[in-house]
Design an enzyme around this catalytic site. Structure first.
Site, short mmCIF file in Angstrom:
data_model
loop_
_atom_site.label_atom_id
_atom_site.label_comp_id
_atom_site.label_asym_id
_atom_site.label_seq_id
_atom_site.Cartn_x
_atom_site.Cartn_y
_atom_site.Cartn_z
N ASP A 70 -7.90 0.08 -2.34
CA ASP A 70 -8.84 -0.78 -3.06
C ASP A 70 -8.06 -1.47 -4.18
O ASP A 70 -8.23 -1.20 -5.36
CB ASP A 70 -9.99 0.07 -3.62
CG ASP A 70 -11.15 -0.78 -4.14
OD1 ASP A 70 -11.07 -2.02 -4.04
OD2 ASP A 70 -12.13 -0.19 -4.64
N THR A 91 -1.98 -1.67 -5.93
CA THR A 91 -1.10 -2.22 -6.94
C THR A 91 -1.51 -3.66 -7.28
O THR A 91 -1.70 -4.48 -6.37
CB THR A 91 0.36 -2.18 -6.46
OG1 THR A 91 0.75 -0.82 -6.30
CG2 THR A 91 1.32 -2.86 -7.39
N ASN A 116 2.59 -1.06 7.20
CA ASN A 116 2.09 -2.21 6.46
C ASN A 116 3.21 -2.93 5.75
O ASN A 116 4.19 -2.33 5.32
CB ASN A 116 0.98 -1.79 5.47
CG ASN A 116 1.52 -1.48 4.09
OD1 ASN A 116 1.73 -2.38 3.27
ND2 ASN A 116 1.80 -0.20 3.82
N GLY A 119 2.66 -6.66 0.90
CA GLY A 119 3.37 -7.46 -0.12
C GLY A 119 2.54 -7.72 -1.36
O GLY A 119 2.59 -8.81 -1.94
N PHE A 120 1.81 -6.70 -1.80
CA PHE A 120 1.04 -6.79 -3.06
C PHE A 120 0.10 -8.00 -3.09
O PHE A 120 0.07 -8.77 -4.05
CB PHE A 120 1.96 -6.86 -4.29
CG PHE A 120 2.76 -5.62 -4.57
CD1 PHE A 120 2.44 -4.39 -4.01
CD2 PHE A 120 3.88 -5.68 -5.41
CE1 PHE A 120 3.19 -3.25 -4.30
CE2 PHE A 120 4.63 -4.55 -5.71
CZ PHE A 120 4.29 -3.34 -5.14
N SER A 145 -2.34 1.09 -10.71
CA SER A 145 -0.97 0.94 -10.23
C SER A 145 -0.46 -0.47 -10.50
O SER A 145 -1.11 -1.45 -10.14
CB SER A 145 -0.93 1.23 -8.72
OG SER A 145 0.34 0.88 -8.20
N SER A 181 7.53 0.25 -3.45
CA SER A 181 7.03 -0.45 -2.26
C SER A 181 8.22 -1.09 -1.56
O SER A 181 9.07 -1.71 -2.20
CB SER A 181 6.03 -1.54 -2.64
OG SER A 181 5.84 -2.40 -1.53
N THR A 184 8.28 -5.74 -1.44
CA THR A 184 8.64 -6.77 -2.41
C THR A 184 10.15 -6.73 -2.55
O THR A 184 10.70 -5.70 -2.94
CB THR A 184 7.96 -6.51 -3.79
OG1 THR A 184 6.55 -6.63 -3.64
CG2 THR A 184 8.44 -7.49 -4.84
N ASN A 241 5.72 7.03 -1.72
CA ASN A 241 5.27 5.79 -1.11
C ASN A 241 5.57 5.83 0.39
O ASN A 241 5.96 6.88 0.91
CB ASN A 241 5.97 4.60 -1.78
CG ASN A 241 5.09 3.37 -1.87
OD1 ASN A 241 4.45 3.00 -0.88
ND2 ASN A 241 5.06 2.73 -3.02
N GLY A 265 1.24 8.03 7.04
CA GLY A 265 0.48 8.88 7.96
C GLY A 265 1.29 10.06 8.46
O GLY A 265 2.27 10.49 7.82
C1 FMN Z 1 -2.10 -0.67 3.96
C2 FMN Z 1 -1.42 0.08 2.86
C3 FMN Z 1 -1.27 -0.52 1.62
C4 FMN Z 1 -0.64 0.17 0.58
N1 FMN Z 1 -0.53 -0.43 -0.64
C5 FMN Z 1 0.03 0.27 -1.66
C6 FMN Z 1 0.09 -0.30 -2.96
O1 FMN Z 1 -0.37 -1.41 -3.21
N2 FMN Z 1 0.68 0.44 -3.95
C7 FMN Z 1 1.19 1.69 -3.72
O2 FMN Z 1 1.70 2.32 -4.66
N3 FMN Z 1 1.12 2.25 -2.50
C8 FMN Z 1 0.55 1.58 -1.49
N4 FMN Z 1 0.47 2.15 -0.25
C9 FMN Z 1 1.06 3.50 -0.06
C10 FMN Z 1 0.03 4.60 -0.20
O3 FMN Z 1 -0.53 4.64 -1.49
C11 FMN Z 1 0.69 5.98 0.11
O4 FMN Z 1 1.69 6.23 -0.86
C12 FMN Z 1 1.31 6.02 1.48
O5 FMN Z 1 0.52 5.34 2.43
C13 FMN Z 1 1.52 7.46 1.97
O6 FMN Z 1 0.28 8.15 2.06
P1 FMN Z 1 -0.51 8.33 3.45
O7 FMN Z 1 0.46 8.88 4.44
O8 FMN Z 1 -1.65 9.25 3.10
O9 FMN Z 1 -0.99 6.98 3.85
C14 FMN Z 1 -0.15 1.48 0.80
C15 FMN Z 1 -0.32 2.09 2.06
C16 FMN Z 1 -0.94 1.41 3.08
C17 FMN Z 1 -1.10 2.07 4.42
#
Ligand code: FMN
Length: 333
Positions: A70, A91, A116, A119-120, A145, A181, A184, A241, A265
């Site tokens: 979100d 973020t 994914n 790209g913020f 974030s 990330s 970027t 991340n 995942g």
């Molecule tokens: C579609 C998507 C967008 C994400 N965007 C951000 C982000 O904007 N900032 C951030 O710190 N991590 C972002 N993440 C990383 C997640 O916060 C998390 O660190 C990462 O997905 C590992 O957790 P998970 O295996 O439960 O998904 C994103 C992950 C996904 C799948």
């Protein structure tokens, strides 16, 4: 199989002809428009009371929504109703920006994974500040974030983060500095000792600042970064991340493995747990850790807590397993 997996997920995964980002937008829209009596009923069903305190903040339970789900805080009141004990928005960046071209979000279903390269994409720090001001407290702690605007040169990164920090810290229980990330260009170099020292020095204030790190750093690089975190007043570490690695993918997902971006995942579970364990032992438990990466079931959460995490966050697990995972993970502590 839960009702979510057998009935809700198949519908959501077909939204937009299987386009993952369309399904995401659809779901966020639905969550944003939930009437408050429905939210109250959900909260009664899903809320878990397992209080925990970290970096001076009291959490009703230790399971949070990870950053990126979100980004602009459009569905904020829905997350506590789904049982989350805290929410990390963003973020966000100082400048609003569109992110990378679509498609940029891919489900790797057999692997219970996501790639994914968003790209913020976000509406900018000022828009989020306005929204948070209008909304008021959401009933659980809120993390915000921060990332670097794409147009800002790396040399000016500190000022860029500081702009967002000034706008948003009044509404945040903690600030997450996202320097990890993969989407970027150059951002991850801000994890270097000198860069992170400059950044933490500039953001020093009353709001706790946590550093979110990549799972692809070597142990010596993490150790260096942790030293700076300890000496420059970081309140904690968020590990991890997404990864650039492509290990652990099912055969059916191999064609997707070549998509650029960060993988999250189930293939990340072990890797994230190892980083959490390393951070915990290297710092003798002196830095609180938010563990994130591949929490797909209660046992994965329990193992992250055992490895040293005080709190955990979900992203991909929530997509594949639905809201029942939030409660199961919260009870794993
Ligand atoms: C579609 C998507 C967008 C994400 N965007 C951000 C982000 O904007 N900032 C951030 O710190 N991590 C972002 N993440 C990383 C997640 O916060 C998390 O660190 C990462 O997905 C590992 O957790 P998970 O295996 O439960 O998904 C994103 C992950 C996904 C799948």
């Amino acid at each position: 199989m839960t009702l979510f997996e057998s009935a809700v997920r198949p519908v959501l995964f077909r939204v937009g002809g299987g386009d993952a980002e369309k399904a995401h937008e659809f779901t966020l829209g639905r969550l944003a428009s939930l009437p408050s009596p429905v939210r109250a009923a959900m909260r009664a069903r899903y809320a878990t009371n397992r209080p925990v305190e970290a970096f001076g903040v009291r959490f009703p339970n230790p399971v949070g929504l990870a950053a990126g789900m979100d980004k602009n805080g459009v569905a904020l009141p829905a997350w506590p109703a789904l049982g989350f004990g805290f929410v990390e928005v963003g973020t966000v960046t100082a400048q609003a920006q569109p992110g990378n071209d679509r498609p940029r979000l891919f489900r790797l279903r057999d692997s219970e994974a996501i790639i994914n390269r968003m790209g913020f994409n976000n509406a900018g720090a000022a828009a989020l500040a306005d929204r948070l001001k209008a909304l008021g407290p959401i009933g659980v702690p809120l993390g915000v974030s921060l990332g670097k605007s794409k147009v800002t040169p790396l040399a000016d990164a500190v000022e860029d983060y500081l702009t967002s920090y000034r706008l948003l810290h009044p509404y945040a229980d903690y600030i997450a500095v996202n320097v990890s990330s993969p989407n970027t260009p150059g951002l991850r170099t801000l994890q270097d000792k000198d860069s992170i020292a400059d950044l933490l020095g500039a953001l020093r204030g009353e709001t706790p600042v946590l550093v979110k790190i990549a799972p692809d750093l070597s142990e010596p690089a993490i150790a260096e970064l942790l030293e700076v975190c300890l000496s420059h007043g970081a309140a904690g570490v968020i590990a991890t991340n997404t990864t650039l690695a492509r290990d652990g993918l099912a055969a059916a997902d191999q064609p997707r493995a070549t998509e650029a971006g960060g993988l999250s995942g189930a293939p990340l579970t072990e890797k994230a747990r190892k980083v959490v364990h390393f951070v915990h032992t290297e710092t003798d438990g002196r830095l609180p850790i938010i563990g994130v990466g591949g929490v797909m079931c209660a046992d994965d959460a329990a193992r992250l807590f055992d490895a040293g995490a005080t709190l955990v966050q979900l992203y991909s697990g929530f997509i594949y397993k639905g809201p029942s995972l939030v409660r199961a993970a919260a009870r794993a502590r």
